[in-house]
Design a protein around this motif. Structure first.
Motif, PDB file in Angstrom:
ATOM      1  N   VAL A 164       0.832  -1.208   0.000  1.00  0.00           N
ATOM      2  CA  VAL A 164       0.000   0.000   0.000  1.00  0.00           C
ATOM      3  C   VAL A 164       0.867   1.258   0.000  1.00  0.00           C
ATOM      4  N   VAL A 165       1.939   1.244   0.807  1.00  0.00           N
ATOM      5  CA  VAL A 165       2.831   2.409   0.851  1.00  0.00           C
ATOM      6  C   VAL A 165       3.452   2.662  -0.520  1.00  0.00           C
ATOM      7  N   LEU A 166       3.940   1.604  -1.166  1.00  0.00           N
ATOM      8  CA  LEU A 166       4.511   1.761  -2.502  1.00  0.00           C
ATOM      9  C   LEU A 166       3.461   2.257  -3.496  1.00  0.00           C
ATOM     10  N   LEU A 167       2.238   1.763  -3.353  1.00  0.00           N
ATOM     11  CA  LEU A 167       1.167   2.148  -4.265  1.00  0.00           C
ATOM     12  C   LEU A 167       0.820   3.625  -4.136  1.00  0.00           C
ATOM     13  N   VAL A 168       0.717   4.127  -2.897  1.00  0.00           N
ATOM     14  CA  VAL A 168       0.349   5.541  -2.718  1.00  0.00           C
ATOM     15  C   VAL A 168       1.483   6.457  -3.182  1.00  0.00           C
ATOM     16  N   ILE A 169       2.725   5.997  -3.074  1.00  0.00           N
ATOM     17  CA  ILE A 169       3.839   6.811  -3.581  1.00  0.00           C
ATOM     18  C   ILE A 169       3.745   6.944  -5.102  1.00  0.00           C
ATOM     19  N   VAL A 170       3.471   5.814  -5.774  1.00  0.00           N
ATOM     20  CA  VAL A 170       3.342   5.846  -7.237  1.00  0.00           C
ATOM     21  C   VAL A 170       2.135   6.690  -7.656  1.00  0.00           C
ATOM     22  N   LEU A 171       0.990   6.476  -7.001  1.00  0.00           N
ATOM     23  CA  LEU A 171      -0.214   7.224  -7.358  1.00  0.00           C
ATOM     24  C   LEU A 171      -0.056   8.718  -7.077  1.00  0.00           C
TER      25      LEU A 171
END
Length: 288
Positions: A164-171
Motif C-alpha cells: 500500500v505504501v509503494l502504491l500511494v507513492i506511485v499514485l
C-alpha cells in the motif's frame, strides 16, 4: 551457567496486599477493582469536562483539585503494585505496567507542559482489566485467540502495508505530474497525502483533481480503495477460522502470577504453568 533465583511464594502482608490488588476472584479483590474502575471513570470525566472552556472557567479549581486527588491515589496504587510483587521491574515493563505508569505521568508533566495534563485520558485504557474484574474468562480466551490470529497474520499484513505504501507513492507521483501545483498538488508529499486519503475512502476534499485525466486516475484510486479495505479483514478472518480455541483457557480462572504476570491459572493451581513460580493461595472468600 548462572543459578536461577528460587521463586518463593509471597507471605504476610505482601501476600494479603497482592490478593487484594491482583486477584479478581476474591471478594476483597473484586471490591478493590470495582472501586478502581469507578475512580478511573470519574477521573477521565473530570479531564474531559476540564477541556470545555465554559466549564473550566466556572469549575476549573474543583476539577484541577480532583485531577490531583486521583493522580495521587493512582500513584499510591502504582507503588503498592510494585511493592507486593517479586520482580517490580518485570511489572513495570508489562503491558498493564506501562499503561498504569502512563496514566499518572501526564499531570506531573503538566507542571512543565500545561497542555500535556489532558493526556491523562489515557488512563481509560486501564479499563481493559474489566475483563478480569467481571470474570469474563471466556472473553479472555477469545481475546487470546484473536491475539494469536493477529500474530499469525503479521507477515501477510506487513507485506500488505508495504504494498500500500509503494502504491500511494506511485499514485501520488502520477497525480503530481498530471495536475501540478496550479491545481493544488504543490509537491509529491502533498500528492501522496491525497492518495492516502482517497485510497482509504476518507475523502477530505481539501485537494481535488481538476483535469479529466486526473479525475480518471482519482476514480481508479477510489475503486481500488474499496478492494484494499477487504484484504486485511480477510487475512485476519482466515487466521481466526484456522485457530482452534483451547478449552482449558475458558475453564481457567483469572489468577495472576506474581513472578511473570501471566494469567489463566486454575483456581486450585499452586504453581505457575509458565514460569513454575509458586502462586499465593487466594483467600477463601472466592466470588462465584
Amino acid at each position: 551457567m548462572p543459578i536461577q533465583e528460587p521463586l518463593t511464594p509471597l507471605s504476610g502482608w505482601r501476600r494479603r496486599l497482592y490478593i487484594v490488588i491482583y486477584e479478581a476472584d476474591t471478594r476483597a479483590g473484586r471490591l478493590f477493582d470495582l472501586a478502581l474502575t469507578i475512580a478511573i471513570l470519574v477521573s477521565v470525566a473530570c479531564v474531559m469536562l476540564e477541556s470545555v472552556s465554559s466549564i473550566r472557567q466556572r469549575y476549573g479549581a474543583l476539577l484541577s483539585a480532583l485531577d490531583w486527588l486521583f493522580t495521587i491515589l493512582f500513584t499510591v496504587e502504582y507503588a503498592l503494585r510494585l511493592i507486593c510483587v517479586h520482580k517490580p521491574l518485570r511489572y513495570v515493563k508489562s503491558f498493564f505496567g506501562v499503561i498504569d505508569l502512563l496514566s499518572i505521568l501526564p499531570l506531573y508533566l503538566g507542571l512543565f507542559i500545561p497542555e500535556s495534563r489532558f493526556l491523562a485520558d489515557v488512563r481509560i485504557l486501564r479499563l481493559l482489566r474489566m475483563f478480569r474484574i467481571l470474570k469474563l474468562s471466556r472473553h479472555l480466551g477469545e481475546a487470546a485467540q484473536l491475539q494469536k490470529a493477529l500474530l499469525a497474520s503479521r507477515r501477510k499484513i506487513t507485506v500488505f502495508l508495504v504494498t500500500v505504501v509503494l502504491l500511494v507513492i506511485v499514485l501520488g507521483t502520477l497525480m503530481y505530474v498530471i495536475e501540478g501545483p496550479e491545481h493544488g498538488f504543490t509537491s509529491i508529499p502533498t500528492s501522496i497525502y491525497w492518495a492516502i486519503v482517497t485510497l482509504t475512502t476518507v475523502g477530505f476534499g481539501d485537494i481535488t483533481p481538476k483535469t479529466p485525466m486526473g479525475q480518471a486516475l482519482a476514480s481508479l484510486v477510489m475503486i481500488t480503495g474499496y478492494g484494499i479495505i477487504a484484504v486485511p479483514t480477510g487475512i485476519v478472518s482466515a487466521e481466526i477460522a484456522r485457530a482452534s480455541p483451547d478449552p482449558a483457557e475458558n475453564r481457567s480462572a483469572t489468577r495472576l502470577c506474581p513472578h511473570c504476570f501471566s494469567e489463566g491459572h486454575d483456581w486450585d493451581a499452586r504453581f505457575c504453568k509458565h514460569c513454575g513460580g509458586q502462586l499465593p493461595r487466594p483467600s477463601k472468600d472466592r466470588v462465584s
